[in-house]
Design a protein around this motif. Structure first.
Motif, PDB file in Angstrom:
ATOM      1  N   HIS A 124       0.838  -1.261   0.050  1.00  0.00           N
ATOM      2  CA  HIS A 124       0.028   0.197  -0.035  1.00  0.00           C
ATOM      3  C   HIS A 124       0.857   1.249  -0.057  1.00  0.00           C
ATOM      4  N   ILE A 125       0.514   2.176  -0.786  1.00  0.00           N
ATOM      5  CA  ILE A 125       1.225   3.477  -0.854  1.00  0.00           C
ATOM      6  C   ILE A 125       0.305   4.454  -0.819  1.00  0.00           C
ATOM      7  N   PHE A 126       0.567   5.363   0.147  1.00  0.00           N
ATOM      8  CA  PHE A 126       0.065   6.691   0.424  1.00  0.00           C
ATOM      9  C   PHE A 126       0.516   8.033   0.528  1.00  0.00           C
ATOM     10  N   ILE A 127      -0.162   9.039  -0.307  1.00  0.00           N
ATOM     11  CA  ILE A 127       0.654  10.357  -0.228  1.00  0.00           C
ATOM     12  C   ILE A 127      -0.375  11.137   0.018  1.00  0.00           C
ATOM     13  N   PHE A 128       0.280  12.166   0.881  1.00  0.00           N
ATOM     14  CA  PHE A 128      -0.625  13.231   1.442  1.00  0.00           C
ATOM     15  C   PHE A 128      -0.042  14.537   1.028  1.00  0.00           C
ATOM     16  N   TYR A 129      -0.738  15.513   0.352  1.00  0.00           N
ATOM     17  CA  TYR A 129      -0.257  16.667   0.045  1.00  0.00           C
ATOM     18  C   TYR A 129      -0.568  17.728   0.830  1.00  0.00           C
ATOM     19  N   GLY A 130       0.276  17.837   1.800  1.00  0.00           N
ATOM     20  CA  GLY A 130      -0.210  18.652   3.129  1.00  0.00           C
ATOM     21  C   GLY A 130      -0.608  19.929   2.953  1.00  0.00           C
ATOM     22  N   LYS A 131       0.021  20.872   2.095  1.00  0.00           N
ATOM     23  CA  LYS A 131      -0.337  22.428   1.867  1.00  0.00           C
ATOM     24  C   LYS A 131      -1.818  22.352   1.124  1.00  0.00           C
ATOM     25  N   ASN A 132      -2.160  21.536   0.194  1.00  0.00           N
ATOM     26  CA  ASN A 132      -3.315  21.540  -0.300  1.00  0.00           C
ATOM     27  C   ASN A 132      -4.422  20.877   0.840  1.00  0.00           C
ATOM     28  N   ALA A 133      -4.228  20.038   1.527  1.00  0.00           N
ATOM     29  CA  ALA A 133      -4.970  19.390   2.712  1.00  0.00           C
ATOM     30  C   ALA A 133      -5.388  20.578   3.534  1.00  0.00           C
ATOM     31  N   GLU A 134      -4.206  21.315   3.853  1.00  0.00           N
ATOM     32  CA  GLU A 134      -4.448  22.384   4.873  1.00  0.00           C
ATOM     33  C   GLU A 134      -5.549  23.433   4.355  1.00  0.00           C
ATOM     34  N   ILE A 135      -5.317  23.863   3.016  1.00  0.00           N
ATOM     35  CA  ILE A 135      -6.355  24.827   2.521  1.00  0.00           C
ATOM     36  C   ILE A 135      -7.780  24.168   2.433  1.00  0.00           C
ATOM     37  N   PHE A 136      -7.642  22.875   1.818  1.00  0.00           N
ATOM     38  CA  PHE A 136      -9.107  22.389   1.893  1.00  0.00           C
ATOM     39  C   PHE A 136      -9.805  22.296   3.355  1.00  0.00           C
ATOM     40  N   LYS A 137      -8.878  21.834   4.503  1.00  0.00           N
ATOM     41  CA  LYS A 137      -9.321  21.839   5.928  1.00  0.00           C
ATOM     42  C   LYS A 137     -10.015  23.174   6.333  1.00  0.00           C
ATOM     43  N   GLN A 138      -9.146  24.260   6.019  1.00  0.00           N
ATOM     44  CA  GLN A 138      -9.367  25.635   6.501  1.00  0.00           C
ATOM     45  C   GLN A 138     -11.003  25.861   5.811  1.00  0.00           C
ATOM     46  N   THR A 139     -10.902  25.669   4.424  1.00  0.00           N
ATOM     47  CA  THR A 139     -12.019  26.097   3.605  1.00  0.00           C
ATOM     48  C   THR A 139     -13.289  25.437   4.281  1.00  0.00           C
ATOM     49  N   ILE A 140     -13.216  24.097   4.664  1.00  0.00           N
ATOM     50  CA  ILE A 140     -14.431  23.070   4.941  1.00  0.00           C
ATOM     51  C   ILE A 140     -14.662  23.649   6.212  1.00  0.00           C
ATOM     52  N   MET A 141     -13.973  24.193   7.206  1.00  0.00           N
ATOM     53  CA  MET A 141     -14.174  24.453   8.533  1.00  0.00           C
ATOM     54  C   MET A 141     -14.902  26.022   8.367  1.00  0.00           C
ATOM     55  N   GLU A 142     -14.494  26.781   7.571  1.00  0.00           N
ATOM     56  CA  GLU A 142     -15.138  28.011   7.257  1.00  0.00           C
ATOM     57  C   GLU A 142     -16.522  28.060   6.953  1.00  0.00           C
TER      58      GLU A 142
END
Length: 242
Positions: A213-231
């Motif tokens: 299993h290989i997993f890639i996490f794009y941190g900066k993109n995920a942070e922008i998405f997280k902030q947008t969802i929370m707003e």
């Protein structure tokens, strides 16, 4: 008379089944067509982890989707599917990568499960192996807000030595998680590039055979998405009645 009644109900039954099948395929078709993408966009080079030229700066467009279809085969859109960070079990990534705990909390919130599902684009490729690509399962998760990738899940049978050696040649020697608890033989390797993370792990499938299993996490993109969802979906006010 009884035969006529039986025949009548048999015809009615098949008619109902046919209607259900038609509705299912109509919903599936509409689901596949419901994502609106730009035709083209400026594609900046990515400096961290890429998979067939999809990296942290990639913008999902109709042209990019066409390129992926040519390379990986036909995809399936899973617009309403919940998004989970973990590929081992829930809480695993947050345990071994504490920096991801804040993301894990947001993605696991029951009240945000539907908003996250409906504001992400999930591309699922199951037949890439027919194009001489070793992966049996490929899942991209893109943000609908930016059309940039958030997560990538890959799965291939066996110990994945060829792929892992390619990763070592491209990104250098990985770090290893020692004494890790996983349902499989391991090992668990990981690479970090800025805010992005790539993890590989050899687990056991349901028959006890190894699969990588290989997993890639794009941190900066995920942070922008997280902030947008929370707003857009803030915590509701608690009314105590006092």
């Amino acid at each position: 008379m009884k035969n006529l009644i039986s025949e009548k109900y048999r015809v009615l039954f098949f008619f109902i089944v046919l209607v259900i099948i038609c509705i299912f395929f109509l919903m599936f078709f509409l689901n596949q067509k419901s994502v609106k993408l730009p035709r083209n966009a400026e594609q900046k080079s990515s400096e961290s982890f890429t998979f067939f030229d999809v990296g942290e700066n990639t913008v999902l467009t109709k042209a990019k989707l066409k390129d992926l279809r040519r390379i990986l085969g036909q995809h399936r859109l899973e617009n309403l599917t919940p998004v989970y960070l973990d590929f081992v079990h829930r809480g695993w990534l947050a345990k071994y990568f504490p920096d991801l705990e804040a993301f894990d909390i947001v993605f696991e919130k029951p009240r945000l499960r539907d908003p996250i599902a409906s504001n992400t684009i999930k591309l699922h490729y199951r037949y890439a192996h027919q194009k001489n690509i070793p992966f049996r399962d490929i899942r991209f998760v893109f943000s609908r807000y930016t059309n940039k990738p958030l997560l990538l899940f890959l799965r291939l049978p066996g110990d994945g030595n060829i792929v892992i050696n390619n990763l070592k040649n491209t990104h250098g020697m990985p770090q290893t998680i020692e004494n890790v608890k996983i349902p499989g033989p391991g090992p668990v390797y990981f690479w970090e590039r800025g805010e992005d993370l790539l993890v590989t792990s050899v687990l056991s499938d349901r028959y006890g055979k190894p699969e990588t299993h290989i997993f890639i996490f794009y941190g900066k993109n995920a942070e922008i998405f997280k902030q947008t969802i929370m707003e857009k979906y803030p915590e509701p006010d608690i009314k105590t009645g006092f």
